[in-house]
Design a protein around this motif. Sequence first.
Motif, PDB file in Angstrom:
ATOM      1  N   LYS A 334       0.851  -0.950   0.261  1.00  0.00           N
ATOM      2  CA  LYS A 334       0.315  -0.096   0.056  1.00  0.00           C
ATOM      3  C   LYS A 334       0.893   1.635  -0.458  1.00  0.00           C
ATOM      4  O   LYS A 334       2.003   1.186   0.799  1.00  0.00           O
ATOM      5  N   PRO A 335       0.013   2.328  -0.377  1.00  0.00           N
ATOM      6  CA  PRO A 335       1.283   3.379   0.083  1.00  0.00           C
ATOM      7  C   PRO A 335       1.744   4.228   1.042  1.00  0.00           C
ATOM      8  O   PRO A 335       0.511   4.107   1.913  1.00  0.00           O
ATOM      9  N   TRP A 336       2.736   4.750   0.753  1.00  0.00           N
ATOM     10  CA  TRP A 336       3.055   4.918   2.343  1.00  0.00           C
ATOM     11  C   TRP A 336       1.837   6.398   2.795  1.00  0.00           C
ATOM     12  O   TRP A 336       1.955   7.045   2.194  1.00  0.00           O
ATOM     13  N   ARG A 337       1.822   6.612   3.701  1.00  0.00           N
ATOM     14  CA  ARG A 337       0.690   7.916   4.767  1.00  0.00           C
ATOM     15  C   ARG A 337       0.636   8.009   5.637  1.00  0.00           C
ATOM     16  O   ARG A 337       1.404   7.113   6.772  1.00  0.00           O
ATOM     17  N   GLU A 338       1.059   8.944   6.047  1.00  0.00           N
ATOM     18  CA  GLU A 338       1.268   9.839   7.323  1.00  0.00           C
ATOM     19  C   GLU A 338      -0.136   9.227   8.123  1.00  0.00           C
ATOM     20  O   GLU A 338      -0.783   9.316   7.492  1.00  0.00           O
ATOM     21  N   GLY A 339       0.164   9.205   9.625  1.00  0.00           N
ATOM     22  CA  GLY A 339      -0.469   8.748  10.304  1.00  0.00           C
ATOM     23  C   GLY A 339      -0.337   8.024  11.574  1.00  0.00           C
ATOM     24  O   GLY A 339       0.829   7.667  12.160  1.00  0.00           O
ATOM     25  N   ALA A 340      -1.314   8.041  12.527  1.00  0.00           N
ATOM     26  CA  ALA A 340      -0.602   7.084  13.958  1.00  0.00           C
ATOM     27  C   ALA A 340      -1.031   5.915  13.944  1.00  0.00           C
ATOM     28  O   ALA A 340      -1.092   4.825  15.048  1.00  0.00           O
ATOM     29  N   THR A 368       3.867   2.058  11.119  1.00  0.00           N
ATOM     30  CA  THR A 368       3.317   3.677  11.407  1.00  0.00           C
ATOM     31  C   THR A 368       3.983   4.201  10.865  1.00  0.00           C
ATOM     32  O   THR A 368       5.778   4.204  10.890  1.00  0.00           O
ATOM     33  N   TRP A 369       3.937   5.740  10.306  1.00  0.00           N
ATOM     34  CA  TRP A 369       4.898   7.080  10.022  1.00  0.00           C
ATOM     35  C   TRP A 369       3.761   8.140  10.561  1.00  0.00           C
ATOM     36  O   TRP A 369       3.004   8.586   9.818  1.00  0.00           O
ATOM     37  N   GLY A 379       8.407   9.640  13.336  1.00  0.00           N
ATOM     38  CA  GLY A 379       9.581   8.230  13.147  1.00  0.00           C
ATOM     39  C   GLY A 379       8.505   7.290  12.938  1.00  0.00           C
ATOM     40  O   GLY A 379       6.949   7.810  12.425  1.00  0.00           O
ATOM     41  N   ILE A 380       9.492   6.681  12.096  1.00  0.00           N
ATOM     42  CA  ILE A 380       8.606   5.187  11.553  1.00  0.00           C
ATOM     43  C   ILE A 380       9.196   3.954  12.170  1.00  0.00           C
ATOM     44  O   ILE A 380      10.060   3.813  12.936  1.00  0.00           O
ATOM     45  N   TYR A 381       7.449   3.352  12.564  1.00  0.00           N
ATOM     46  CA  TYR A 381       8.069   2.195  13.666  1.00  0.00           C
ATOM     47  C   TYR A 381       7.269   0.771  12.150  1.00  0.00           C
ATOM     48  O   TYR A 381       6.602   0.918  11.777  1.00  0.00           O
ATOM     49  N   LEU A 382       8.065   0.174  12.781  1.00  0.00           N
ATOM     50  CA  LEU A 382       8.279  -0.839  12.430  1.00  0.00           C
ATOM     51  C   LEU A 382       7.967  -2.396  12.642  1.00  0.00           C
ATOM     52  O   LEU A 382       8.942  -2.924  13.704  1.00  0.00           O
ATOM     53  N   GLY A 383       6.769  -3.320  12.477  1.00  0.00           N
ATOM     54  CA  GLY A 383       5.957  -4.291  14.044  1.00  0.00           C
ATOM     55  C   GLY A 383       4.378  -3.993  13.597  1.00  0.00           C
ATOM     56  O   GLY A 383       4.005  -3.530  13.787  1.00  0.00           O
TER      57      GLY A 383
END
Length: 478
Positions: A334-340, A368-369, A379-383
């Motif tokens: 999916k495209p990158w998107r900003e948000g919580a 999460t970005w 920042g960027i969260y991966l998990g």
Amino acid sequence: MGNHHTHHDGKEKSNPESHGGGALSRSSVFGSTKFNSASLIKLFQKLELTADEKNRHPGELSRATFENAFHGPLHKFGKLLYTQMVRQTTSSERERITKEQFTKAGKELLKLYDEPSQLQYYFKLFASGKDHLTKEDALQMIIVSYTLTLSASMIPYSKGSTDDELFEGVVQGMFGINERMTFDDFITWSKKNSPHLFCGVHNWVYQILTGSKMPSELETVKVPQLERFVEDKYVMSMGMLWMLTTVIPQSYTHNQAEEKKEKTSEKNPLLNSYHLIMRLAQLTRCQSWTLLYDSREHGLSHNRFHHHISAYHGPTITLISFEGRNIYCLALDKPWREGASRFGGEDAMLIQISPIFRVMQSNGPLTTWNEYSRDLRKGIYLGKEGRSLVLFIPADFDSVEHYGVNCALHKMEMWGCGASHIHEEQVKQKQWEKKETNKNATRKLNVDLGKWEENPDKQILQWGGINVEHQYSRDSGF
């Protein structure tokens, strides 16, 4: 080549398109028995012509004649394939194979219609008939599979400076602390980490057997569009690209325009082997991958990252290199998107590439970005939710937290995997944003600072790569 795509959390979905799946009838794709026999006999005759003067057995091939047709990195595979074909037709180890035995063994190979049967055949081949693989066997299997995939995809053989370490990391991920790997263990590993490992191998064998081609006839065709992957300029290498194509879903490698053409061609009962191979050989499709962001070229900063990847509405592959020889791959469908909130669909994957190759998490939102929310660190969260947070990249892009341990961030790069028109649309959007930035950069911004986050001028200036972010206190958590 099978008709199911396995999701790495244990779910399967029917997919007749997947890797040359079941939508095509076996008779139309693989041809008649008569055609296969004629092709195999023709190949046998071509091999027979290469025999030296000592070959005094017409209608038979010596082991040396068969093996010598395989050059360079393919020579080991020639040795293994000869032994496997002889083993299929006789109980004894023979130094010659007859035309009848060769044809029979070739037909058995062409009957490997799905990936489970191919896994079993090639496991036995690389294990040299044993009931287990050693680490040496497995490394040879990885190197040969890579070589044959390049050849089947008409790409000249090469290895980047990091590919040897990559392949050793694959073997380490396979074996762990064990010294042997049984077939059942191999199936368990491949299902999660590399379900299409032998796709390129079987494509190559299929082309040789049905096209009556000598191995050397598939080794030298160039594909210049892919040369940038082998210049050691990027984190991405040709070996890494291949290894990723053995595990990532087709949404990252399959061009939609090609898919429409293939659906049309499926209506043709005379579908030939060339169309089949082009459909199965995933690596050729990766020519359309577009470099969106390279920290070495564009700068290791959040603003430059945002500027180069925003407005790209297609799947992406992001590589993150950091302290400890660590390289991770984030595959986002999916495209990158900003948000919580997390984003990513069922084809999203987080893969550790180095120092050990393994799929960490997959199938669902895992990214999460956060740029604006004060409830989370920016920042960027991966998990995935409910699991350990694997990586966190703070907004400053000066470090990365790996399972909570702070590490130096070395490089990041992102590749766009969508069709060419998706990148063209992004370029047009960026051109429009640049015009708007130039118009608004000189305007006096008489705004209420309390409403700055909601002001459209802030977004326009950020599009242009101008840092207009106010420093807020960062809250910990997630």
